[in-house]
Scaffold this motif. Structure first.
Motif, PDB file in Angstrom:
ATOM      1  N   HIS A  62       0.843  -1.189   0.000  1.00 31.05           N
ATOM      2  CA  HIS A  62       0.000   0.000   0.000  1.00 31.05           C
ATOM      3  C   HIS A  62       0.883   1.246   0.000  1.00 31.05           C
ATOM      4  CE1 HIS A  62      -3.398  -2.521   0.435  1.00 31.05           C
ATOM      5  NE2 HIS A  62      -3.159  -2.874   1.678  1.00 31.05           N
ATOM      6  N   ASP A  83       7.711   9.245  -7.453  1.00 31.00           N
ATOM      7  CA  ASP A  83       6.914   8.108  -7.893  1.00 31.00           C
ATOM      8  C   ASP A  83       7.708   7.316  -8.913  1.00 31.00           C
ATOM      9  OD1 ASP A  83       3.927   7.054  -7.907  1.00 31.00           O
ATOM     10  OD2 ASP A  83       4.653   7.026  -9.984  1.00 31.00           O
ATOM     11  N   ARG A 172      -5.971   4.223   0.902  1.00 30.17           N
ATOM     12  CA  ARG A 172      -5.151   3.599  -0.135  1.00 30.17           C
ATOM     13  C   ARG A 172      -4.939   4.499  -1.355  1.00 30.17           C
ATOM     14  NH1 ARG A 172      -4.002   0.880   3.834  1.00 30.17           N
ATOM     15  NH2 ARG A 172      -4.930  -1.160   4.230  1.00 30.17           N
ATOM     16  N   ARG A 173      -5.871   5.388  -1.634  1.00 36.11           N
ATOM     17  CA  ARG A 173      -5.745   6.346  -2.732  1.00 36.11           C
ATOM     18  C   ARG A 173      -6.233   7.695  -2.203  1.00 36.11           C
ATOM     19  NH1 ARG A 173      -3.030   4.634  -7.092  1.00 36.11           N
ATOM     20  NH2 ARG A 173      -4.276   5.897  -8.493  1.00 36.11           N
ATOM     21  N   GLU A 175      -4.281   9.718  -0.652  1.00 36.55           N
ATOM     22  CA  GLU A 175      -3.570   9.966   0.606  1.00 36.55           C
ATOM     23  C   GLU A 175      -2.882  11.328   0.622  1.00 36.55           C
ATOM     24  OE1 GLU A 175      -0.781   8.394  -2.320  1.00 36.55           O
ATOM     25  OE2 GLU A 175      -2.694   7.601  -1.612  1.00 36.55           O
ATOM     26  N   GLN A 212      -7.456   1.372 -12.620  1.00 33.98           N
ATOM     27  CA  GLN A 212      -6.862   2.461 -11.836  1.00 33.98           C
ATOM     28  C   GLN A 212      -7.903   3.512 -11.456  1.00 33.98           C
ATOM     29  OE1 GLN A 212      -4.319   5.064 -14.050  1.00 33.98           O
ATOM     30  NE2 GLN A 212      -3.358   5.948 -12.235  1.00 33.98           N
ATOM     31  N   THR A 216      -9.382   4.698  -7.802  1.00 35.21           N
ATOM     32  CA  THR A 216      -9.241   6.089  -7.371  1.00 35.21           C
ATOM     33  C   THR A 216     -10.601   6.687  -7.028  1.00 35.21           C
ATOM     34  OG1 THR A 216      -7.302   6.331  -8.786  1.00 35.21           O
ATOM     35  CG2 THR A 216      -8.354   8.353  -8.020  1.00 35.21           C
ATOM     36  N   TRP A 219     -11.904   5.413  -3.604  1.00 39.05           N
ATOM     37  CA  TRP A 219     -11.292   6.059  -2.437  1.00 39.05           C
ATOM     38  C   TRP A 219     -11.714   7.518  -2.314  1.00 39.05           C
ATOM     39  CZ3 TRP A 219      -9.639   4.045   1.765  1.00 39.05           C
ATOM     40  CH2 TRP A 219      -9.284   2.691   1.760  1.00 39.05           C
ATOM     41  N   ARG A 220     -12.038   8.173  -3.439  1.00 40.32           N
ATOM     42  CA  ARG A 220     -12.587   9.529  -3.302  1.00 40.32           C
ATOM     43  C   ARG A 220     -13.960   9.455  -2.662  1.00 40.32           C
ATOM     44  NH1 ARG A 220     -10.782  14.146  -2.208  1.00 40.32           N
ATOM     45  NH2 ARG A 220      -9.046  13.544  -3.578  1.00 40.32           N
ATOM     46  N   TRP A 310     -14.255   6.101 -12.896  1.00 43.20           N
ATOM     47  CA  TRP A 310     -14.099   6.901 -11.680  1.00 43.20           C
ATOM     48  C   TRP A 310     -15.454   7.078 -10.991  1.00 43.20           C
ATOM     49  CZ3 TRP A 310     -14.919  11.007  -8.553  1.00 43.20           C
ATOM     50  CH2 TRP A 310     -13.863  11.500  -7.790  1.00 43.20           C
ATOM     51  N   ASP A 327      -5.633  -0.537  -6.234  1.00 46.44           N
ATOM     52  CA  ASP A 327      -5.424  -0.268  -7.647  1.00 46.44           C
ATOM     53  C   ASP A 327      -4.867  -1.536  -8.284  1.00 46.44           C
ATOM     54  OD1 ASP A 327      -4.786   0.570 -10.153  1.00 46.44           O
ATOM     55  OD2 ASP A 327      -3.319   2.087  -9.551  1.00 46.44           O
TER      56      ASP A 327
END
Length: 339
Positions: A62, A83, A172-173, A175, A212, A216, A219-220, A310, A327
């Motif tokens: 993670h 990254d 997890r996303r 962050e 992906q 994302t 998590w939003r 998304w 992800d």
């Protein structure tokens, strides 16, 4: 730098970090997840060749867990998040340190400049850089320096992020956004400097991109559950698109089987108008894309993929929480090699 299945990108990312010209000592801490493509072996070879590279384990894979492990293993007062799927521009670190001193900010970030080598990846990159695609954040293309809601990657004062408790390992996303929220709530400044630029290489296939963006979005949705309207309005556009699309599908079925007739079907048909407008937007963005026919067609496919994936993820995350959503596009690697 958290690392997982980045064999084809890691060496370029590491080189872009180690070539940064700054006054004073520096180190690069790699948090290694359980890669299956030879990334870990490559990281060990790189560390053997350069004593500035330090390796720590991130068995959970993670990102916030790996970031915290790397921060705890580091020694210096400034933390530069990087990254493995990106490359720092020359002079990035020096400029960021100067901006930290000049503004007194706790965290400084710049532009995420997406790029691609195939027609698909180039189409994704263009939409990453466009407000129509990923939309809204200053780091996707603003030219105005100033106070920001969040920072892409981020160059952070260690004492501040330790004060607010490092990254939240339950997220997890998203962050980065959550950490910057706590930084701002603690009375510190988050700053955007458009002179800072990071090249980001998007996912290389349609399925990876969809996975992906679904993660994302989930998590939003989780962040909306936790923090409500502290999330910007732009985050609600994709789920609205999903709901309108689902409603239009239902209306279409009811019209086909004859449940809706006469005036009722005329009124219900209004739901098609926003979808028609959206379809024209997608076509227009695709036709205006530079490059050949393949890139334009990929643009028309990628834009709704990003939005709908998304949005679907967001609705699930908002209703039941993101839970253990990860992800999945990062769990295997058949990447396009870079020269």
């Amino acid at each position: 730098m958290p690392v997982l299945n980045e064999r084809d990108y890691l060496e370029h990312a590491v080189r872009s970090v180690l070539e940064q010209d700054i006054d004073g000592p520096a180190e690069l801490v790699l948090a290694l997840g359980p890669s299956s493509d030879g990334t870990t072996e490559l990281a060990r070879r790189l560390a053997d060749d350069d004593p500035r590279i330090i390796l720590v384990d991130n068995p959970a894979a993670h990102i916030p867990v790996g970031l915290n492990a790397a921060i705890r293993a580091s020694r210096h007062p400034t933390i530069i998040r990087v990254d493995a799927h990106s490359e720092l521009s020359p002079g990035y670190a020096r400029r960021a340190l100067e901006t930290l001193r000049r503004t007194g900010a706790a965290n400084v970030g710049g532009i995420m400049r997406a790029d691609g080598r195939t027609p698909f990846q180039s189409a994704v990159a263009r939409l990453y850089n466009s407000p129509v695609g990923l939309g809204g954040g200053a780091y996707h293309g603003s030219e105005h320096e100033g106070e920001a809601e969040s920072a892409y990657l981020g160059v952070m004062r260690r004492d501040v992020i330790e004060q607010v408790g490092l990254f939240d390992e339950t997220i997890r996303r998203g962050e980065d956004w959550e950490l910057n929220l706590r930084i701002r709530q603690a009375g510190h400044l988050v700053w955007f400097d458009p002179a800072l630029s990071v090249t980001y290489w998007p996912r290389e296939s349609w399925s990876r991109l969809a996975r992906q963006f679904r993660a994302t979005g989930a998590w939003r949705g989780e962040l909306v559950r936790r923090f409500g309207r502290r999330n910007g309005l732009r985050f609600f556009a994709p789920p609205v698109l999903v709901l309108v699309s689902a409603t239009a599908l239902l209306v279409g079925i009811l019209q086909l089987i004859g449940v809706l007739r006469g005036v009722a079907t005329v009124i219900a048909s209004v739901i098609y108008l926003p979808l028609l407008a959206y379809a024209l937007l997608v076509i227009g963005v695709g036709l205006m894309s530079p490059g050949g026919v393949r890139r334009r067609l990929w643009t028309m496919a990628v834009l709704p993929t990003m939005h709908l994936s998304w949005g679907l993820g967001f609705i699930g995350g908002a209703l039941r929480g993101a839970r253990d959503t990860v992800d999945a596009s990062r769990l295997g690697s058949r990447n396009t090699p870079l020269p």
